[in-house]
Design a protein around this motif. Structure first.
Motif, PDB file in Angstrom:
ATOM      1  N   LEU A  83       0.101  -8.184   8.223  1.00 34.27           N
ATOM      2  CA  LEU A  83      -0.751  -7.637   7.182  1.00 34.27           C
ATOM      3  C   LEU A  83      -1.312  -8.780   6.352  1.00 34.27           C
ATOM      4  N   SER A  98      -4.966  -4.764   8.534  1.00 34.45           N
ATOM      5  CA  SER A  98      -3.677  -4.345   9.095  1.00 34.45           C
ATOM      6  C   SER A  98      -3.652  -4.652  10.589  1.00 34.45           C
ATOM      7  N   THR A 110       1.120   0.516  10.207  1.00 38.09           N
ATOM      8  CA  THR A 110       1.177   0.166   8.793  1.00 38.09           C
ATOM      9  C   THR A 110       1.448   1.415   7.970  1.00 38.09           C
ATOM     10  N   PHE A 122       1.854  -1.979   1.106  1.00 37.37           N
ATOM     11  CA  PHE A 122       1.534  -1.903   2.533  1.00 37.37           C
ATOM     12  C   PHE A 122       2.680  -2.561   3.286  1.00 37.37           C
ATOM     13  N   VAL A 124       4.238  -3.292   7.255  1.00 42.81           N
ATOM     14  CA  VAL A 124       4.077  -3.232   8.707  1.00 42.81           C
ATOM     15  C   VAL A 124       5.412  -2.861   9.299  1.00 42.81           C
TER      16      VAL A 124
END
Length: 128
Positions: A83, A98, A110, A122, A124
């Protein structure tokens, strides 16, 4: 296109939420990314003039709706497994690249978490 940018501005102005996400295939934050394989006609992922025009539309929208936080989410870069947050279009328009949804690593995705106080995270993750 100007019509598309007008449409985005109108949608943001009538949005009932305090956070808005604009999702794109290519992100305006990558307007300066060139194809290293091309020597004759280098291309960019996003036209620079369009990126600057979109930035202007967002800044005008924020003047009318200062409480609105706008994020641009985008992908496209195959092989990207991390990310990355971009702030090169100013503080009103952060961009989040992403990992690709369709790529060579099955299960990578994500998660976007919006806290009650408006914070955005955010993360991952991988199913494997």
């Amino acid at each position: 296109s100007p019509g598309g940018r007008d449409w985005i501005a109108n949608e943001l102005l009538k949005c009932n939420e305090s956070i808005a996400f604009i999702c794109m295939h290519h992100g305006p934050h990558r307007y300066d990314t060139r194809d290293p394989q091309s020597k004759v006609l280098p291309w960019s992922q996003f036209d620079e003039a369009d990126a600057m025009a979109l930035q202007g539309v967002i800044e005008l929208t924020i003047k009318e709706r200062p409480e609105l936080r706008i994020w641009i989410l985008f992908g496209h870069e195959h092989g990207n497994k991390e990310l990355r947050v971009f702030k090169n279009l100013g503080p009103c328009l952060p961009g989040v690249l992403s990992p690709c949804v369709v790529d060579y690593e099955v299960g990578l995705f994500t998660v976007i978490t919006i806290d009650n106080d408006g914070g955005v995270r955010f993360d991952v993750r991988c199913l494997n």
